[in-house]
Design an enzyme around this catalytic site. Sequence first.
Site, PDB file in Angstrom:
ATOM      1  N   GLN A  82       0.815  -1.215   0.000  1.00  0.00           N
ATOM      2  CA  GLN A  82       0.000   0.000   0.000  1.00  0.00           C
ATOM      3  C   GLN A  82       0.851   1.270   0.000  1.00  0.00           C
ATOM      4  O   GLN A  82       0.442   2.304   0.526  1.00  0.00           O
ATOM      5  CB  GLN A  82      -0.959  -0.009   1.197  1.00  0.00           C
ATOM      6  CG  GLN A  82      -2.119  -0.974   1.052  1.00  0.00           C
ATOM      7  CD  GLN A  82      -3.046  -0.602  -0.117  1.00  0.00           C
ATOM      8  OE1 GLN A  82      -3.128   0.551  -0.527  1.00  0.00           O
ATOM      9  NE2 GLN A  82      -3.732  -1.592  -0.665  1.00  0.00           N
ATOM     10  N   SER A  83       2.028   1.198  -0.607  1.00  0.00           N
ATOM     11  CA  SER A  83       2.933   2.345  -0.603  1.00  0.00           C
ATOM     12  C   SER A  83       2.346   3.552  -1.344  1.00  0.00           C
ATOM     13  O   SER A  83       2.021   3.461  -2.536  1.00  0.00           O
ATOM     14  CB  SER A  83       4.257   1.935  -1.253  1.00  0.00           C
ATOM     15  OG  SER A  83       5.046   3.077  -1.503  1.00  0.00           O
ATOM     16  N   ASN A  84       2.268   4.683  -0.660  1.00  0.00           N
ATOM     17  CA  ASN A  84       1.900   5.947  -1.309  1.00  0.00           C
ATOM     18  C   ASN A  84       3.040   6.429  -2.197  1.00  0.00           C
ATOM     19  O   ASN A  84       2.818   7.059  -3.225  1.00  0.00           O
ATOM     20  CB  ASN A  84       1.630   7.029  -0.261  1.00  0.00           C
ATOM     21  CG  ASN A  84       0.476   6.674   0.641  1.00  0.00           C
ATOM     22  OD1 ASN A  84      -0.644   6.502   0.169  1.00  0.00           O
ATOM     23  ND2 ASN A  84       0.738   6.541   1.936  1.00  0.00           N
ATOM     24  N   VAL A  86       5.125   4.599  -3.933  1.00  0.00           N
ATOM     25  CA  VAL A  86       5.116   3.884  -5.214  1.00  0.00           C
ATOM     26  C   VAL A  86       4.022   4.465  -6.118  1.00  0.00           C
ATOM     27  O   VAL A  86       4.269   4.749  -7.299  1.00  0.00           O
ATOM     28  CB  VAL A  86       4.938   2.365  -4.998  1.00  0.00           C
ATOM     29  CG1 VAL A  86       4.699   1.653  -6.326  1.00  0.00           C
ATOM     30  CG2 VAL A  86       6.174   1.779  -4.299  1.00  0.00           C
TER      31      VAL A  86
END
Length: 341
Positions: A82-84, A86
């Site tokens: 759930q990386s913002n 990325v």
Amino acid sequence: MRDFLEALPRYPLVAGETPLDEMPRLRASLAEEFGACPHLFIKRDDLTGLAGGGNKTRKLEYLIGDALAQNADTVITTGALQSNHVRQTVAAAAKAGLKAHAVLFDTVPYQGKQYRSSGNYLLDQVLGATVHVHPADADALTVIKTLLAEIGDAGGTPYFIPVGGSNALGSAGYVRCFQELQSQLDRQALQPTRLVHATSSLGTQSGLLAGRALTGSSLRIDGINVYRSSYDTMADELLDLAQQTVELAGGAVRVSPDDVHLDHRHLGEGYGVPTEAMVAAVRRVAQTEGILLDPVYSGKAMGGLITNISNGEYGADETVVFLHTGGMPGLFAYEEEFSVS
Ligand SMILES: *Cc1c(COP(=O)(O)O)cnc(C)c1O
């Protein structure tokens, strides 16, 4: 104000200044509950303007600028599912006409139903990244080296952006943010005592510390750790990256270890694992100010700030600025924490 970073290539992504707003209804609600509350302002870096916004967009102006200067045609970056970071990197690559590979590691133990399908993970796909998902115990270095070699062998020119975009070049984006904030504070005649924000891969806080040192400001910067369960090396790494950022900006000042403030009390069970204070803070800020925080970073940091206010750590006539670092798409990955139906 002087541009300390004029020598660096920058690819513009941020849509002008982000707002600096007061949060009077949040303050009133906290004062009612806890007896006293400092004046609260919010710097809206959730409104940086690129595909859902957030703090990584400022870092990416310099990172994508560098990728283009090096004639790269493909960007590779990495993070949790759930990386913002990325999601914003993939969006920046699309805008700059670069291909993007998202190397995601399934490291967060959270078992919510939408965590592995919705939120940022879905947006990476909408934004056209080639998405690679690896289990938590995969060897990140080997995975990334292999992918870099494959892209190179196929005739591509890859550019690697580290976790969170947190090297000195990425941190430069937060030197710029510090200058922008300082000029807003001057215009609004505000003299806050503290700037509070979520900290994880340390680029945001390093850049702010570098900006503070370069401009001679005395504003205290409080990073609330939402990331590491072992704190031993975090302060050293932060000081080191802040100093590298000062030097990249051509400055000769030293960042003092006394200026490094990391609040380790609000992480809970670990990165990406919800806490009660986070859920309560996300709801309270949404329902008093109409502002959406996120479950992993800004909500946990606001939960920490509210806990500290409840403990009487700030005077009622102090002014505190909260830096909203974004992350709203993450709410959809944590649906059952917030759903009341
Ligand atoms: C990455 C991120 C942070 C932390 O910033 P760092 O520079 O990695 O310390 C805070 N909030 C959000 C929403 C983020 O995505």
